[in-house]
Motif scaffolding. Sequence first.
Motif, mmCIF file in Angstrom:
data_model
loop_
_atom_site.group_PDB
_atom_site.id
_atom_site.type_symbol
_atom_site.label_atom_id
_atom_site.label_comp_id
_atom_site.label_asym_id
_atom_site.label_seq_id
_atom_site.Cartn_x
_atom_site.Cartn_y
_atom_site.Cartn_z
ATOM 1 N N SER A 89 16.843 7.207 5.854
ATOM 2 C CA SER A 89 16.637 5.800 6.203
ATOM 3 C C SER A 89 15.312 5.625 6.933
ATOM 4 O O SER A 89 14.879 6.528 7.685
ATOM 5 N N GLU A 90 14.712 4.464 6.759
ATOM 6 C CA GLU A 90 13.506 4.125 7.516
ATOM 7 C C GLU A 90 13.777 4.253 9.018
ATOM 8 O O GLU A 90 12.886 4.551 9.802
ATOM 9 N N GLU A 91 15.038 4.037 9.407
ATOM 10 C CA GLU A 91 15.360 3.978 10.841
ATOM 11 C C GLU A 91 15.684 5.342 11.447
ATOM 12 O O GLU A 91 15.965 5.437 12.642
ATOM 13 N N MET A 92 15.666 6.404 10.622
ATOM 14 C CA MET A 92 16.042 7.721 11.169
ATOM 15 C C MET A 92 14.957 8.748 10.835
ATOM 16 O O MET A 92 14.513 8.833 9.678
ATOM 17 N N GLU A 93 14.558 9.560 11.822
ATOM 18 C CA GLU A 93 13.492 10.552 11.581
ATOM 19 C C GLU A 93 13.892 11.575 10.520
ATOM 20 O O GLU A 93 13.112 11.902 9.632
ATOM 21 N N HIS A 94 15.126 12.072 10.627
ATOM 22 C CA HIS A 94 15.587 13.107 9.705
ATOM 23 C C HIS A 94 16.731 12.590 8.826
ATOM 24 O O HIS A 94 17.421 11.642 9.213
ATOM 25 N N PRO A 95 16.958 13.239 7.679
ATOM 26 C CA PRO A 95 18.065 12.819 6.825
ATOM 27 C C PRO A 95 19.403 12.928 7.553
ATOM 28 O O PRO A 95 19.583 13.766 8.442
ATOM 29 N N LEU A 308 8.878 12.626 4.180
ATOM 30 C CA LEU A 308 9.941 11.640 3.959
ATOM 31 C C LEU A 308 9.466 10.224 4.262
ATOM 32 O O LEU A 308 9.814 9.284 3.557
ATOM 33 N N HIS A 309 8.665 10.074 5.311
ATOM 34 C CA HIS A 309 8.256 8.728 5.748
ATOM 35 C C HIS A 309 6.800 8.420 5.417
ATOM 36 O O HIS A 309 6.201 7.545 6.035
ATOM 37 N N GLN A 310 6.268 9.107 4.408
ATOM 38 C CA GLN A 310 4.844 8.868 4.113
ATOM 39 C C GLN A 310 4.637 7.453 3.584
ATOM 40 O O GLN A 310 5.537 6.852 2.987
ATOM 41 N N ARG A 311 3.440 6.949 3.840
ATOM 42 C CA ARG A 311 3.083 5.581 3.459
ATOM 43 C C ARG A 311 2.217 5.606 2.209
ATOM 44 O O ARG A 311 1.706 6.642 1.799
ATOM 45 N N VAL A 312 2.079 4.422 1.595
ATOM 46 C CA VAL A 312 1.334 4.335 0.351
ATOM 47 C C VAL A 312 0.777 2.925 0.200
ATOM 48 O O VAL A 312 1.389 1.958 0.679
#
Length: 333
Positions: A89-95, A308-312
């Motif tokens: 989730s966007e709201e969690m650092e890790h799965p 996991l949270h990379q931007r584009v």
Amino acid sequence: MSRISLSRHLITQQHAGTISADLRLLIEVVARACKAISHAVSKGALGDIMGEAGTGNIQGEAQKKLDVISNEILLEANEWGGHLAGMASEEMEHPYQIPGQYPRGAYLLLFDPLDGSSNIDVNVSIGTIFSVLRCPDGMAGTEEAFLQPGTQQVAAGYTVYGPQTQLILTTGNGVFGFTLDREQGSFVLTQENIQIPTTTKEFAINMSNQRHWQAPVQRYIGELLAGKTGVRGKDYNMRWIASMVADVHRILNRGGIFMYPRDNREADKPGKLRLMYEANPMSFIVEQAGGAATNGYQRILEIQPEKLHQRVAVFLGSKEEVAQVTQYHQTDL
Ligand code: P6P
């Protein structure tokens, strides 16, 4: 048209062999969670859902109460069903690890539980975005399992919480729209095989960032703003809701191009939007609806994720316009 529920649509797809029973279950569970989020959203100030949660997320953003509530609704709805090997989730650092007392399944679910949350407190449309991948054998519970290109998605969708609550879904065989019938409590099929017009006169971008854009975007937007007097030979209109789900929903229904370019001030950040649970699901939907989606240089769906949270950077919508701005990125090097 006789009313076809989401459940009936999914059972038909399962009988046609286009989705598995577990994927059908997954989508129905996500849809049920979105109904609960819709109910929380619609309470507004009458429910304890407005304002800041007093916490921050991995993105370094202050979380709204509804960000946290929506995230918890999706986790609690999906953790026990036995269809998932993990959630991100966007709201969690890790799965999120499926608790030991529950069975694990073959799928990975990724989501932005409440996209556009800056609009919550001013009653503007917001939404939930989700993406489904298969979990590679033996990788359940690892972050690496999620790092698959968008072409590997088996389903993607979003729910927009606006004047109506609508669920848009693709499982790789076209794009379908469902409207929530609040009296019956069920999503009803209201759009089949949605197609994005190839051409458009409407663009969506946050113009206040113009001084930070790279040359290809400056050139492209300059041409749109020049209208009839410029090389494009037609006037354009601009819309920016600052809720990706709402902007993409408009484009899905009447065409347009949505852009969130990279910002020159942040060389280390390729853009604001996140690849795994914003750009990839939206790109899958847009391509299934006959549109296009690139980062200026390649199909977003072909990007190999590294984090996991990379931007584009995102350019998506009507094929003709996405091709034009992408071409300028190739030539204006
Ligand atoms: P800006 C919402 O915060 C979001 O992630 C997308 O939903 C939206 O398109 C974009 O950011 C809005 O960004 O810079 O206009 O606030």
